[in-house]
Design a protein around this motif. Structure first.
Motif, short mmCIF file in Angstrom:
data_model
loop_
_atom_site.label_atom_id
_atom_site.label_comp_id
_atom_site.label_asym_id
_atom_site.label_seq_id
_atom_site.Cartn_x
_atom_site.Cartn_y
_atom_site.Cartn_z
N ILE A 104 -14.52 -44.71 -32.82
CA ILE A 104 -13.17 -44.86 -33.28
C ILE A 104 -12.31 -43.66 -32.86
CG2 ILE A 104 -13.65 -44.36 -35.45
CD1 ILE A 104 -10.70 -46.50 -34.23
N LYS A 105 -13.00 -42.55 -33.18
CA LYS A 105 -12.31 -40.94 -32.88
C LYS A 105 -11.66 -40.82 -31.53
CE LYS A 105 -14.07 -38.11 -36.35
NZ LYS A 105 -14.68 -36.85 -36.75
N ARG A 106 -12.54 -41.25 -30.28
CA ARG A 106 -12.10 -41.36 -29.14
C ARG A 106 -11.33 -42.31 -28.62
NH1 ARG A 106 -10.17 -38.92 -24.93
NH2 ARG A 106 -10.81 -39.63 -22.91
N ILE A 107 -11.33 -43.55 -29.36
CA ILE A 107 -10.18 -44.70 -29.17
C ILE A 107 -9.07 -44.10 -29.81
CG2 ILE A 107 -9.52 -47.00 -30.00
CD1 ILE A 107 -12.64 -47.67 -29.69
N ARG A 108 -9.01 -43.39 -30.84
CA ARG A 108 -7.86 -42.86 -31.74
C ARG A 108 -7.16 -41.86 -30.72
NH1 ARG A 108 -4.63 -44.17 -35.49
NH2 ARG A 108 -3.24 -44.31 -33.71
N GLU A 109 -7.74 -41.03 -30.10
CA GLU A 109 -7.22 -39.97 -29.04
C GLU A 109 -6.59 -40.71 -27.77
OE1 GLU A 109 -10.36 -37.45 -28.04
OE2 GLU A 109 -10.56 -36.63 -29.75
N ILE A 110 -7.27 -41.73 -27.37
CA ILE A 110 -6.81 -42.47 -26.12
C ILE A 110 -5.40 -43.17 -26.67
CG2 ILE A 110 -7.03 -44.35 -24.58
CD1 ILE A 110 -10.02 -43.47 -24.78
N CYS A 111 -5.36 -43.74 -27.71
CA CYS A 111 -4.18 -44.57 -28.24
C CYS A 111 -3.02 -43.86 -28.47
CB CYS A 111 -4.65 -45.45 -29.37
SG CYS A 111 -5.64 -46.83 -28.95
N ASP A 112 -3.38 -42.38 -29.17
CA ASP A 112 -2.33 -41.62 -29.38
C ASP A 112 -1.63 -40.92 -28.08
OD1 ASP A 112 -2.61 -41.94 -32.02
OD2 ASP A 112 -3.83 -39.91 -32.21
N LYS A 113 -2.58 -41.04 -27.16
CA LYS A 113 -2.02 -40.36 -25.85
C LYS A 113 -1.00 -41.42 -25.01
CE LYS A 113 -4.70 -40.13 -22.10
NZ LYS A 113 -5.92 -39.98 -21.02
N HIS A 114 -1.29 -42.61 -25.33
CA HIS A 114 -0.63 -43.70 -24.66
C HIS A 114 0.42 -44.24 -25.82
CE1 HIS A 114 -2.92 -43.99 -21.00
NE2 HIS A 114 -3.79 -43.66 -21.88
N GLY A 115 0.66 -43.81 -26.89
CA GLY A 115 1.72 -44.07 -27.91
C GLY A 115 1.26 -45.64 -28.39
N ALA A 116 0.07 -45.83 -28.58
CA ALA A 116 -0.28 -47.22 -29.06
C ALA A 116 -0.74 -47.13 -30.42
CB ALA A 116 -1.45 -47.95 -28.16
N LEU A 117 -0.58 -48.20 -31.29
CA LEU A 117 -1.03 -48.27 -32.54
C LEU A 117 -2.41 -48.89 -32.56
CD1 LEU A 117 2.04 -49.77 -34.55
CD2 LEU A 117 1.12 -47.57 -34.16
N ILE A 118 -3.36 -48.82 -33.57
CA ILE A 118 -4.67 -49.37 -33.72
C ILE A 118 -4.75 -50.36 -35.10
CG2 ILE A 118 -6.89 -48.76 -34.02
CD1 ILE A 118 -6.58 -46.15 -32.64
N ILE A 119 -5.17 -51.52 -34.65
CA ILE A 119 -5.64 -52.23 -35.69
C ILE A 119 -7.29 -52.08 -35.80
CG2 ILE A 119 -5.86 -54.58 -36.82
CD1 ILE A 119 -3.21 -55.27 -35.46
N GLU A 120 -7.59 -51.61 -36.66
CA GLU A 120 -9.15 -51.57 -37.10
C GLU A 120 -9.93 -52.44 -38.03
OE1 GLU A 120 -11.96 -47.64 -38.24
OE2 GLU A 120 -10.08 -47.75 -38.84
N ASP A 121 -10.44 -53.60 -37.16
CA ASP A 121 -11.31 -54.56 -37.88
C ASP A 121 -12.64 -54.08 -38.20
OD1 ASP A 121 -12.84 -56.93 -38.67
OD2 ASP A 121 -12.39 -57.88 -36.79
N ALA A 122 -12.92 -53.62 -39.61
CA ALA A 122 -13.93 -52.95 -40.15
C ALA A 122 -14.56 -54.07 -41.19
CB ALA A 122 -13.62 -51.76 -40.89
N ALA A 123 -14.40 -55.49 -40.74
CA ALA A 123 -14.87 -56.51 -41.71
C ALA A 123 -16.40 -56.37 -41.95
CB ALA A 123 -14.51 -57.80 -41.15
#
Length: 230
Positions: free
Chosen positions: A163-182
């Motif tokens: 998720i840390k790498r995914i967070r970095e990628i989304c921040d770079k592209h201005g995208a929001l993350i919905i994290e399904d941690a069910a």
């Protein structure tokens, strides 16, 4: 992508159970207490206590219980869609006609709310090391669809994704993350609970995961310290 003929994987001779619910005497006591005090509703002392415990465990400011984690994820999609694209007209979904990047190996409840809200799921391949969304595949997907502004990723079988790498990628592209941690309540990354890395997140105490309630933690970024959970 998994291609069967490229792997020498043999079926297990025994059934492998995902999980079975574990009920403790305290669980029955709290259920009886809800009936005895006439709080079989969306409010009550036990619900408030559960919300407070959930928020503290996840390290967020608020938690609000819903009927199921699917409902939590649905609310995440509605909130994220309205934040990105504005409030939709009556009868229209919050992400209607918009592509949304989703984990390709997860329970269907992860992405059903995207469809409920009129979105178009685009499946991102799975990292064989984590069993979750592959950051490299996500980066490639942004090259193909640079207009995408929402990512729904899941932590499967209590194994955290990167998720840390995914967070970095989304921040770079201005995208929001919905994290399904069910399925990953209790799983942490560098001491931080899964479900608290995304802009919106959902965690579950579903019986199949040996848990007992459901909540969602939603926020407008990790750095500002503000979290709203529903």
């Amino acid at each position: 992508m998994f291609i069967a003929e490229n792997h020498d994987i043999k079926p297990s001779e025994k059934k492998i159970w995902l999980s079975s619910p574990t009920m403790h005497p305290e669980s029955r006591r709290y259920m009886d207490d809800a009936f005895d005090t006439n709080w079989v509703s969306t409010v009550g002392e036990n619900i408030s206590a559960c919300e407070a415990i959930a928020a503290k465990k996840a390290g967020v400011k608020y938690a609000v219980a819903l009927s199921a984690c699917t409902a939590a994820l649905h609310l995440c999609v509605k909130l994220a869609g309205e934040r990105l694209y504005g409030k939709p007209n009556i009868g229209h979904g919050a992400v209607e006609g918009r592509r949304v990047f989703c984990s390709d190996m997860t329970f269907d409840a992860t992405l059903n709310p995207v469809v409920y809200e009129g979105g178009i799921p685009v499946f991102i391949d799975t990292d064989p090391m984590t069993w979750n969304m592959d950051p490299a595949a996500l980066e490639k997907a942004f090259e193909i669809y640079p207009d995408v502004k929402l990512v729904v990723m899941a932590h499967l079988y209590e194994f955290p994704g990167d998720i840390k790498r995914i967070r970095e990628i989304c921040d770079k592209h201005g995208a929001l993350i919905i994290e399904d941690a069910a399925e990953s309540m209790g799983a942490t990354i560098d001491g931080q609970q899964t479900g608290s890395f995304g802009d919106y997140g959902a965690l579950s105490y579903n019986g199949a995961c040996e848990k007992i309630a459901t909540y969602i933690s939603c926020g407008y970024g990790i750095s500002d310290g503000y979290k709203l959970a529903s």
